[in-house]
Design a protein around this motif. Structure first.
Motif, PDB file in Angstrom:
ATOM      1  N   GLU C 150       0.825  -1.202   0.000  1.00 52.60           N
ATOM      2  CA  GLU C 150       0.000   0.000   0.000  1.00 52.60           C
ATOM      3  C   GLU C 150       0.861   1.255   0.000  1.00 52.60           C
ATOM      4  N   TYR C 151       1.925   1.218   0.838  1.00 56.67           N
ATOM      5  CA  TYR C 151       2.805   2.383   0.889  1.00 56.67           C
ATOM      6  C   TYR C 151       3.415   2.638  -0.483  1.00 56.67           C
ATOM      7  N   GLU C 152       3.920   1.568  -1.072  1.00 58.28           N
ATOM      8  CA  GLU C 152       4.572   1.696  -2.382  1.00 58.28           C
ATOM      9  C   GLU C 152       3.632   2.335  -3.404  1.00 58.28           C
ATOM     10  N   THR C 153       2.426   1.798  -3.468  1.00 58.24           N
ATOM     11  CA  THR C 153       1.508   2.280  -4.488  1.00 58.24           C
ATOM     12  C   THR C 153       1.060   3.699  -4.198  1.00 58.24           C
ATOM     13  N   LYS C 154       0.737   3.962  -2.936  1.00 62.99           N
ATOM     14  CA  LYS C 154       0.217   5.268  -2.592  1.00 62.99           C
ATOM     15  C   LYS C 154       1.262   6.352  -2.810  1.00 62.99           C
ATOM     16  N   ARG C 155       2.543   6.003  -2.594  1.00 62.22           N
ATOM     17  CA  ARG C 155       3.571   7.024  -2.757  1.00 62.22           C
ATOM     18  C   ARG C 155       4.126   7.034  -4.179  1.00 62.22           C
ATOM     19  N   GLY C 156       3.628   6.106  -4.989  1.00 53.08           N
ATOM     20  CA  GLY C 156       4.041   6.127  -6.381  1.00 53.08           C
ATOM     21  C   GLY C 156       5.375   5.469  -6.676  1.00 53.08           C
ATOM     22  N   TYR C 157       5.894   4.698  -5.711  1.00 55.43           N
ATOM     23  CA  TYR C 157       7.142   3.971  -5.999  1.00 55.43           C
ATOM     24  C   TYR C 157       6.767   2.603  -6.541  1.00 55.43           C
ATOM     25  N   SER C 158       6.146   2.606  -7.740  1.00 58.88           N
ATOM     26  CA  SER C 158       5.496   1.364  -8.142  1.00 58.88           C
ATOM     27  C   SER C 158       6.496   0.239  -8.404  1.00 58.88           C
ATOM     28  N   THR C 159       7.719   0.554  -8.774  1.00 56.07           N
ATOM     29  CA  THR C 159       8.666  -0.537  -8.981  1.00 56.07           C
ATOM     30  C   THR C 159       9.633  -0.649  -7.817  1.00 56.07           C
ATOM     31  N   GLY C 160       9.249  -0.123  -6.700  1.00 58.26           N
ATOM     32  CA  GLY C 160      10.103  -0.264  -5.518  1.00 58.26           C
ATOM     33  C   GLY C 160      10.711   1.058  -5.111  1.00 58.26           C
ATOM     34  N   ILE C 161      11.053   1.146  -3.834  1.00 54.30           N
ATOM     35  CA  ILE C 161      11.675   2.360  -3.323  1.00 54.30           C
ATOM     36  C   ILE C 161      13.174   2.250  -3.556  1.00 54.30           C
ATOM     37  N   VAL C 162      13.720   3.232  -4.209  1.00 51.64           N
ATOM     38  CA  VAL C 162      15.178   3.196  -4.400  1.00 51.64           C
ATOM     39  C   VAL C 162      15.843   3.816  -3.170  1.00 51.64           C
ATOM     40  N   VAL C 163      16.762   3.072  -2.602  1.00 51.06           N
ATOM     41  CA  VAL C 163      17.450   3.533  -1.393  1.00 51.06           C
ATOM     42  C   VAL C 163      18.880   3.893  -1.769  1.00 51.06           C
ATOM     43  N   ALA C 241      18.641  -7.246   9.441  1.00 42.56           N
ATOM     44  CA  ALA C 241      19.023  -7.882   8.179  1.00 42.56           C
ATOM     45  C   ALA C 241      18.228  -7.272   7.030  1.00 42.56           C
ATOM     46  N   GLY C 242      16.939  -7.012   7.282  1.00 42.63           N
ATOM     47  CA  GLY C 242      16.113  -6.404   6.251  1.00 42.63           C
ATOM     48  C   GLY C 242      16.616  -5.023   5.873  1.00 42.63           C
ATOM     49  N   ALA C 243      16.970  -4.237   6.891  1.00 41.77           N
ATOM     50  CA  ALA C 243      17.481  -2.886   6.616  1.00 41.77           C
ATOM     51  C   ALA C 243      18.771  -2.950   5.810  1.00 41.77           C
ATOM     52  N   LEU C 244      19.649  -3.903   6.196  1.00 40.72           N
ATOM     53  CA  LEU C 244      20.892  -4.068   5.440  1.00 40.72           C
ATOM     54  C   LEU C 244      20.596  -4.448   4.001  1.00 40.72           C
ATOM     55  N   PHE C 245      19.606  -5.330   3.854  1.00 38.42           N
ATOM     56  CA  PHE C 245      19.211  -5.750   2.508  1.00 38.42           C
ATOM     57  C   PHE C 245      18.814  -4.530   1.679  1.00 38.42           C
ATOM     58  N   ALA C 246      18.008  -3.652   2.291  1.00 35.88           N
ATOM     59  CA  ALA C 246      17.546  -2.470   1.575  1.00 35.88           C
ATOM     60  C   ALA C 246      18.729  -1.636   1.091  1.00 35.88           C
ATOM     61  N   TYR C 247      19.711  -1.443   1.978  1.00 33.90           N
ATOM     62  CA  TYR C 247      20.858  -0.621   1.598  1.00 33.90           C
ATOM     63  C   TYR C 247      21.726  -1.338   0.582  1.00 33.90           C
ATOM     64  N   TYR C 248      21.900  -2.624   0.803  1.00 26.40           N
ATOM     65  CA  TYR C 248      22.820  -3.361  -0.051  1.00 26.40           C
ATOM     66  C   TYR C 248      22.288  -3.449  -1.466  1.00 26.40           C
ATOM     67  N   ARG C 249      21.015  -3.802  -1.595  1.00 24.71           N
ATOM     68  CA  ARG C 249      20.443  -3.925  -2.928  1.00 24.71           C
ATOM     69  C   ARG C 249      20.029  -2.570  -3.484  1.00 24.71           C
ATOM     70  N   GLY C 250      19.928  -1.590  -2.604  1.00 31.59           N
ATOM     71  CA  GLY C 250      19.608  -0.257  -3.066  1.00 31.59           C
ATOM     72  C   GLY C 250      18.135  -0.047  -3.369  1.00 31.59           C
ATOM     73  N   PHE C 251      17.291  -0.972  -2.963  1.00 33.56           N
ATOM     74  CA  PHE C 251      15.866  -0.785  -3.223  1.00 33.56           C
ATOM     75  C   PHE C 251      15.053  -1.640  -2.267  1.00 33.56           C
ATOM     76  N   VAL C 252      13.802  -1.298  -2.146  1.00 33.60           N
ATOM     77  CA  VAL C 252      12.868  -2.079  -1.358  1.00 33.60           C
ATOM     78  C   VAL C 252      11.613  -2.268  -2.180  1.00 33.60           C
ATOM     79  N   SER C 253      11.124  -3.495  -2.191  1.00 37.32           N
ATOM     80  CA  SER C 253       9.893  -3.738  -2.936  1.00 37.32           C
ATOM     81  C   SER C 253       9.227  -4.966  -2.333  1.00 37.32           C
ATOM     82  N   VAL C 254       7.900  -4.931  -2.248  1.00 37.79           N
ATOM     83  CA  VAL C 254       7.196  -6.044  -1.607  1.00 37.79           C
ATOM     84  C   VAL C 254       7.472  -7.373  -2.287  1.00 37.79           C
ATOM     85  N   GLU C 255       7.713  -7.326  -3.593  1.00 36.32           N
ATOM     86  CA  GLU C 255       7.911  -8.585  -4.300  1.00 36.32           C
ATOM     87  C   GLU C 255       9.128  -9.356  -3.797  1.00 36.32           C
TER      88      GLU C 255
END
Lengths: 290, 628, 360, 387
Positions: C150-163, C241-255
């Motif tokens: 919901e956050y992703e869609t509502k904020r318009g980061y449809s292909t994931g949040i780039v970190v 670990a999740g936060a590290l994942f976000a930084y390491y991969r540079g993005f977050v996405s529900v998929e």
């Protein structure tokens, strides 16, 4: 009116799938997370038998259903039998692994494209008008009828037939049952066979109604909350649970937000787990530790 | 862990053990006297702790009315309290004697009456139970002190005193103990050791303070490493045995050996593993037992491991032969180093033997095969020959390192050893025992007026070293008139890992036969590995396959014996020999009492000869019966 | 499950404090040093791809260790691990995106969110056990993922949040080698936290609850508190670990946080070997690297090029097959193999420990 | 030790790293070849492989073969990221291709931005980043064009509808589909239509009838769906089951040609950028022949997208002088013009700031019950891609 028809259809889908979970859990306390895959395998088998017995759709259908029964029994005999005595979690994970294996094998054999077994069998799926302005497709109606038939025969089978009584006995107290000379492996294999049969039947009918692709696995998982809400070891519970989940889902789709339909079954489930962890009609039990 | 100043025997002779303890506590108060496992950890006791404990215990004993010359009996397995009570009693001038924890009730009664102890120190409730029924017949016994009173809550006897409570209420200290020790006469008797004779009642050898210290010094003289660098050893021999006392009490005072007590003597294999001792004092039975366990363990191992072991052993055989001759070529040495690192050291590590610098084995004859095997494994095993009557010292000892097996070495300085005409070993020295307790007749039996003491063992000289042939009275004369030494053959039999005990019979018979006690552990391992089912010792002893196994072992040994020495028949005794049980034909140190054994198993013995007759007959007629 | 004796002779303890050190024997100390050295040297010889694999393994190890704490030790089954990783990743992603928060804020924040979620995930455990508990955590996973979507869609980061990569005083953490050390540090830190928790009162309480809840309660262990603590600790570590994942991969996405991810973590724990931290690590290594191993293995097969279309389906099936084989034939997990291997050498040249009986 | 054999095999396999041949143009592909989404992406990868095989058989580019290194990401973002890392750093590809779900885009973009290797999208939706002013490194050949698609569709609806349009909308509950349908909803209002209902349908759902019921109850005369094919077609089937007779317009996915023939629905329109095989152009025959020769497991009619992707790769590599570097490939792609031989309404042209195409062409097909065949309703009409 259409709303109630929709509920009936969705509830029968869930119920037909859920009885597979219940059958296996009831006798062996194992949760079969490969049920979705086995269900999909059933419908792919139908695809194959359809091409084998061209022109004999009923024969093809019967052959596929029989094959599903055999596959289920084989899964038990060659795989789950070896997991007896292991942690329940390990047995559950084995079914997960089996699911992954089946998915790979199915893509390998039947590719990942959309398939339409109904066309392969040469059947049509006209919609039928019901009183009250509601409509239902032939195969959806068939699905409701099959679910009713399956549940009825399961009740009769479990209550009156020799093997049915054995199955109940093995579920209630395996040790005592074994001491009374009941072949536990036979009973478990039968449960797996029946479970895959009903699951396969659900898969086939679903595929006939709307087509077959990789998402069917997930549908198998969606029926899981229904089984749990009703009580994992109660067939009536599965029926009731399916009805509750289906009703909740459809009312939410219609009156609130269709998006919620994904989450709601699990919310109902959490609520259920908090109030009555063993389900509406399930037996209260001391659950196994990991 | 300060090095001991080398003191002569004469100087030692003027000292007492409690006195030495005080000295150590003064000079090295923080040094570790011993470690004792308690609730999983090895509690370290410094010399000061030790002396303080002894002081408080002595004060407690004094409070119980113990006077110089009184006797104190201690019954129990080796534990630190045993040593503390012993030193405490000695410090008061009392005479201590130990009773085997496995002694039978009549033996306890005899020793209590013979020694006339006023205080009986029991290790635990089990020993209390043994003494309580005898109290009526022991009027002189005033107190029973219980070391471990864990199971004593239901006991309410006026003579019972818990050790810990006694100690806790005392305030004895080093100065007090020192004062007590100075009052002691080094020539006064310190303790009695009951010799576990194979015939008749045990005799109590009375030993004085100074002579014991001086005699024990012979060990240090033979094996200077004991004093030259710190050593760990494990105490598991009973302290009532003179060797056990040497290890746990006396040697620590005069050398750099630190004893370690396990949680329980039963767990001594664990203790060995944890401590990895650098020196070990032991009796042949244990070395045989360990070797047997290793051999059986290897036998159950995978073919690859066995093959590697076999190769290493072949190499070790060559190496050890050279070692005995003191000529080892460099390649062999290098290869042995490899074999040691890859095979033998891992083996030794499993039983805590890999740090061993010296293993001193005495108390009974050590089979040469066993000794050779340990040498091949790289354990410097030496044999000593001693007697209780030598006051804790040794009569002879192999110096090593890696002495050739077969003899018991040479006498340390201070002893004169010679052979009587009949071959009996005679010994003379300044530090012998005082005499048998209340048994002058027996004393006269062994002590000649000229100072020579009879040992009762038959020996011979070989290359300047003493070789023991047999106990003087244990000869078998067969009906054929041949005089044979049974113990030689028995040693051969005992070298088999499957044989725990063997007794050769045949006096006045046509041939030799043997009674065999199987080693339950190894044979049951063997049985398990071959799916031979059994329920217990008796069913195992009865088993035909086990009989076949033992027959094969005997056949193998027979091949090395002269024709007249060969065992022609044998029987496996149906029951393990248990020294704890009354009337068993075995001493607490597991020496077989021949006469009793023969009487006990007379039916078996007779059967061996009868059966043999029948078999001979049937051999003769067998063909006839089959033909008809 | 008391601490076993050292594997070599000659190590005796003269005080209870001696029981505490994590390494007891010289051999252990040496092998630990060797492993550490290898880990420190590895990035200087590895390709970036291998570094990436190593980072994946470390990430998986953090998750697997925390799940092992919960499932393998405290006995609480969880199928919601992916939800917790998602929660950590979204916390970091959202904070970085919305508030421009630096990583030393987002990572602790992720831990806090994880801990809070741990309480929520853990509450059902007070009433539920076994499979039912697993299912309740599964349900929470769906809720977390739904909210993230919901956050992703509502904020318009449809292909994931780039970190954006974490910055440290103007220096951007993008280098693979640097990431390797960061991940290694986090993984080792997690391991140490787990080890320390397990050898203390907490670990003993968890094990007691695992073996028998009623008995544990009778022993005076606060069941509810310790169960919740297990969930809180495990969830906080997982969220990190999740936060590290976000930084390491540079993005977050529900998929990225499907149910399959949860199953992979459970697989790590079981394939690695229940009730062993080493098992968690081995499981993480195995489950992470195995797909690549099959892929490379398939390439070695003759005529692999011809099969190109089928390779990936075969890969997928093979992963399932190997998991099945493991569960059926090696229920002790990798750690079982490791222990057998170890005892082969520790017991060398014996098969069983001699003199083990303690009988005379 | 039988059991540890498994582990040893695994370790041995890990150790074996395929030797990279350096005498070819290297192109890395990561696609959703397995997993639930495979149906839409596996045929793309298959076609791409087929096309490049043909190029190589014909002598390759500049006398050197083009080597495709294909990885499967099962549509999982983290797997795609790892694949990208491997392809970029271990295989040292000069061009990276994505044929997977949109959720894999962000992690891959993060990787290529660092490695400075161009990334080509050939399977999924073209991201906004390739539109002018284009992101330096990203290119796209797929037919999908967010917002343009809805514009084309709605303009067609507006032109075709004879009465005021009451528009129903159906999306799948994935961000990209929801975003487009949200856009369409707003756009329809500006175009004088009335959006009456919008259904966002979770991806795996056993029965679409409930959603269709709600849609039908809103009584639309047109329904527009821009979502994966499953959602589009199942919603339609649900509506038809409920006896809804209105017009349904959906995006022409690779499956659409076969599906139109299967459904035989007179009021189903599909809007797309690819020409269907019924046109029977020479290029179609080429694809059919190649697919037949290679005995592929997917219908050849689903291979258009992959084929176009192959054309782009071939053109890019031919424009890259040997020895290739990512920078050279990138430079070549900046000004590339790909002749689609009729598969599209016109060529795909890339400029420095437009990595999508200068003109996006659309066609509308439907099933004609009378002819019992798919017919072209509206031939190529184009939009200038400018913004």
């Amino acid at each position: 009116m259409q709303l109630y028809v929709n509920i009936a259809v969705l509830a029968s889908i869930y119920a037909l799938i859920a009885c597979g979970y219940v059958l296996i859990y009831r006798v062996s306390r194992v949760l079969n997370l490969a049920h979705g895959e086995l269900m999909m395998l059933g419908s792919y088998l139908l695809l194959t038998t359809a091409s084998l017995f061209t022109g004999h759709p009923y024969l093809a259908f019967a052959a596929a259903a029989l094959l599903a029964l055999v596959v289920g029994a084989l899964v038990y005999l060659f795989l789950l039998r070896r997991m007896t005595g292991e942690m329940v979690l390990a047995a559950v994970l084995t079914t997960v692994a089996l699911g992954i294996l089946l998915r790979g094998v199915m893509v390998l054999i039947w590719s990942a494209s959309q398939q339409y077994p109904r066309e392969a069998l040469g059947w049509a799926n006209p919609a039928i008008a019901l009183p009250g302005g509601a409509r239902i497709s032939t195969f959806a109606l068939l699905l409701i009828l099959s679910t009713a038939a399956v549940y009825l025969s399961l009740f009769v089978f479990l209550r009156f037939s020799r093997w049915g009584i054995r199955m109940r006995a093995a579920g209630q107290n395996p040790l005592l049952a074994a001491q009374r000379g009941i072949s536990l492996h036979g009973v478990y294999a039968l449960a797996w066979g029946l479970s895959t049969f009903t699951g396969g039947l659900a898969g086939m009918l679903l595929a006939m109604d709307s087509g077959l692709d990789g998402t069917m696995v997930v549908i198998g998982l969606k029926a899981f909350p229904a089984a749990l809400v009703g009580g994992l070891d109660s067939l009536v519970g599965a029926l009731l649970g399916s009805l509750i989940i289906a009703a909740a889902e459809i009312f939410l789709i219609h009156h609130v937000d269709p998006l919620l339909s994904d989450v709601v079954p699990f919310l109902v489930l959490i609520a259920m787990l908090v109030i009555r962890p063993w389900g509406l009609l399930g037996t209260k039990e001391e659950l196994d530790r990991v | 862990m300060a090095r001991q100043p080398p003191l002569s025997r004469a100087a030692r002779r003027r000292m007492t053990a409690p006195g030495l303890l005080c000295e150590r506590a003064r000079t090295t108060p923080e040094g570790v006297a011993f470690r004792s496992k308690h609730l999983g950890i090895y509690r370290e006791r410094s010399w000061l702790d030790y002396a303080t404990l002894v002081a408080r215990c002595a004060k407690a004993f004094a409070g119980l009315g113990l006077k110089p010359g009184d006797r104190v009996a201690i019954m129990g397995d080796a534990c630190e309290e045993w040593a503390v009570c012993d030193q405490a009693a000695q410090a008061l001038g009392a005479i201590v004697y130990g009773i085997y924890p496995t002694a039978s009730t009549p033996e306890i009664e005899y020793q209590m009456k013979d020694g006339g102890a006023v205080i009986f120190v029991a290790e635990n409730q089990e020993h209390v139970d043994r003494i309580l029924p005898l109290l009526d017949r022991l009027p002189g016994l005033a107190w029973i002190v219980v070391i471990d009173d864990a199971a004593m809550f239901a006991y309410d006897h006026p003579k019972l005193r818990p050790y810990q409570a006694l100690i806790d209420e005392q305030t004895g200290n080093l100065a007090w103990l020192d004062h007590q020790a100075r009052l002691l006469d080094p020539n006064a008797p310190a303790f009695i050791v009951y010799t576990s004779g194979t015939t008749g009642h045990p005799k109590g050898a009375l030993i004085s303070h100074g002579r014991h210290l001086a005699a024990t010094l012979s060990l240090v003289e033979c094996y200077p490493t004991l004093a030259n660098r710190p050593h760990r050893t494990v105490v598991y021999l009973p302290l009532c045995h003179v060797l056990g006392r040497d290890v746990a009490v006396t040697l620590p005072l005069i050398s750099a050996v630190v004893p370690h007590y396990g949680e329980d003597v039963e767990d001594f294999t664990t203790t060995l593993f944890e401590i990895a001792p650098t020196v070990l004092f032991t009796v042949p039975r244990y070395m045989q037992k360990f070797a047997a366990q290793i051999l059986v363990g290897l036998g159950n191992s995978s073919p690859l491991k066995r093959a590697v072991y076999g190769a290493a052993l072949r190499l070790a055989r060559r190496y050890v032969c050279g070692r005995w001759e003191n000529k080892v070529s460099f390649p062999i040495m290098a290869l042995q180093g490899l074999a040691h690192a890859t095979v033998f050291r891992p083996i030794l590590n499993k039983i805590g033997f890999d740090a061993l610098e010296l293993v001193i084995c005495g108390g009974a004859p050590l089979p040469a095969e066993t000794m050779a095997l340990w040498h091949m494994y790289g354990v410097n095993l030496v044999e000593i020959y001693g007697q209780t009557e030598a006051a804790g010292g040794i009569i002879t000892g192999q110096r090593g390192p890696f002495p050739r097996p077969g003899d018991v070495g040479t006498a340390p300085p201070g002893w004169d050893v010679r052979l009587a005409e009949d071959g009996e070993v005679l010994v003379r020295g300044a530090d012998l025992f005082e005499g048998y307790w209340a048994n002058d007749e027996a004393t006269r039996g062994v002590m000649h007026e000229d100072g020579w003491m009879r040992t009762g063992d038959i020996g011979e000289w070989r290359d300047g070293a003493l070789r023991l042939v047999d106990r003087a009275r244990d000869f078998i004369v067969t009906s054929g008139g041949k005089t044979l030494s049974p113990s030689f053959i028995e040693n051969q039999l005992r070298a088999s890992p499957y044989v725990a005990e063997a007794m050769v019979v045949g006096h006045g018979r046509k041939y030799l036969a043997a009674l065999i006690e199987i080693d339950f552990d190894t044979v049951s391992d063997w049985a398990r590995s071959r799916n031979v089912s059994y329920t217990g010792f008796t069913s195992l002893a009865d088993n035909a396959q086990v009989t076949a196994l033992i027959r094969a072992e005997i056949d193998r040994i027979n091949a090395q014996l002269a024709r007249v020495e060969q065992i022609k028949a044998f029987r496996i005794i149906p029951k393990a020999l248990d020294p704890e049980e009354e009337g068993e034909p075995v001493t607490p140190t597991r020496k077989v009492k021949r006469a009793q054994m023969q009487a006990r198993f007379s039916s078996l013995v007779d059967a061996m000869y009868d059966d043999e007759e029948e078999r001979l007959v049937s051999d003769e007629i067998g063909g006839v019966l089959k033909a008809s | 499950m008391s601490k076993s004796l050292p594997r070599a002779s000659g190590y005796f303890r003269t005080s209870y404090a001696d029981e505490l050190p994590l390494v007891q024997t010289t051999l252990q100390r040496l092998s630990l040093k060797a492993v550490l050295l290898a880990l420190l040297v590895f990035p200087f010889f590895a390709t970036s791809f291998q570094l990436d694999l190593a980072c994946q393994v470390f990430l998986a190890a953090i998750g697997a260790l925390s799940l092992m704490l919960l499932t393998g030790y405290a006995g609480q089954v969880s199928l919601g691990h992916a939800g917790l990783i998602a929660a950590g990743a979204f916390t970091a992603g959202i904070l970085a995106k919305e508030l421009n928060a630096p990583f030393w804020v987002t990572i602790p924040a992720a831990a806090v969110v994880g801990a809070l979620l741990g309480v929520v995930f853990g509450l059902p455990s007070l009433r539920l056990r076994g499979l039912y508990l697993a299912v309740s955590t599964l349900a929470l996973h769906f809720v977390v993922v739904y909210l993230g979507g919901e956050y992703e869609t509502k904020r318009g980061y449809s292909t994931g949040i780039v970190v954006d990569p974490p910055k440290l005083g103007g220096f951007e953490l993008i280098d693979g080698r640097l990431w390797y050390f960061v991940m290694l540090a986090f993984a080792v830190g997690t391991l140490l936290i787990c080890l320390n928790l397990l050898r203390g009162r907490t670990g003993r309480a968890w094990r007691a609850i695992h073996s028998h809840e009623t008995v544990a309660e009778a022993l005076g262990i606060g069941i509810a508190g310790y169960k919740l603590l297990a969930f809180v600790v495990s969830s906080a570590l997982t969220a990190v670990a999740g936060a590290l994942f976000a930084y390491y991969r540079g993005f977050v996405s529900v998929e990225a946080f499907s149910l399959f991810l949860s199953i992979q973590y459970v697989a790590m724990v079981i394939i690695g070997g229940m009730g062993s931290l080493l098992g968690a690590i081995l499981g993480a290594v195995f489950v992470t690297l195995f797909p690549y191993a099959i892929e490379n293995g398939m390439r070695l097969l003759p005529g692999a090029e011809k099969l190109a279309g089928a390779v990936f389906a075969v890969n997928y099936a093979a992963f399932g097959l190997v998991m099945v084989l493991f569960l059926v034939f090696e229920p002790q997990g990798l750690v079982g193999i490791w222990k057998r291997l170890q005892s082969y050498f520790v017991l060398w040249p014996f098969k069983h420990r001699p003199l083990a009986s303690g009988r005379r | 030790m039988r059991k540890s054999g498994l582990a040893f095999v695994a370790i041995a396999a890990m150790a074996a790293v395929p030797a990279a041949a350096q005498d070819a143009y290297l192109v890395g592909v990561t696609g959703a070849i397995t997993g639930p989404a495979a149906g839409s992406y596996a045929p793309v990868v298959e076609a791409l492989r087929l096309y490049i095989d043909r190029v190589n058989a014909a002598g390759g580019a500049n006398g050197k073969p083009i080597r495709l290194i294909i990885q499967d990401d099962s549509a999982e973002p983290s797997k795609a990221a790892a694949n990208a890392k491997k392809l970029l750093t271990q295989d040292n590809v000069q061009l990276l291709i994505n044929a997977s779900l949109s959720s894999t885009y962000a992690p891959m973009v993060a990787e290529i931005t660092r490695a400075r290797v161009p990334l080509l999208f050939t399977g999924g939706v073209c991201p906004k980043d390739v539109y002018p002013k284009a992101n330096d490194m990203q290119f796209c050949t797929t037919a999908y064009a967010a917002n343009y698609d809805s514009r084309a569709t709605l303009s067609f609806v507006k032109d075709t509808a004879k009465e005021p349009v009451r528009l129903g909308l159906a999306a799948m509950a994935i961000p990209i589909s929801r975003g487009e349908i949200d856009f369409a909803e707003e756009l329809s209002k500006t175009m004088g239509m009335t959006p009456v209902d919008k259904e966002i349908i979770p991806p795996p759902t056993p029965d679409y009838t409930p959603f269709a019921t709600k849609l039908k109850d809103a009584n639309p005369n047109w329904v527009y769906s821009w979502a994966p094919w499953v959602t589009q077609v199942r919603t339609l089937e649900g509506l038809r089951k409920l006896d809804w007779k209105g017009n349904y317009i959906a995006w022409a996915h690779i499956e659409s040609e076969l599906e139109l023939a299967r459904l035989k629905d007179a009021n189903l329109y599909v809007v797309g950028a690819n020409s269907l095989f019924q046109d029977n152009l020479p290029v179609h025959q080429e694809i059919l022949a190649a697919a037949k020769a290679a005995n592929v497991s997917y219908p050849p009619t689903q291979m258009t997208e992959g084929w176009i992707g192959g054309m782009a790769v071939e053109a890019a590599m031919k424009a890259t002088p040997w020895p290739p570097t990512p920078a050279k490939v990138h430079a070549a792609m900046q000004g590339l013009k790909i002749d689609t031989k009729g598969l599209r309404g016109g060529p795909i042209e890339w400029t420095a700031d437009n990595h999508f195409r200068t003109k996006q062409y659309y066609r509308v097909y439907k099933w004609d019950t009378a002819k019992n065949a798919t017919v072209l309703v509206k031939d190529w009409f184009a939009y200038d891609v400018t913004q």
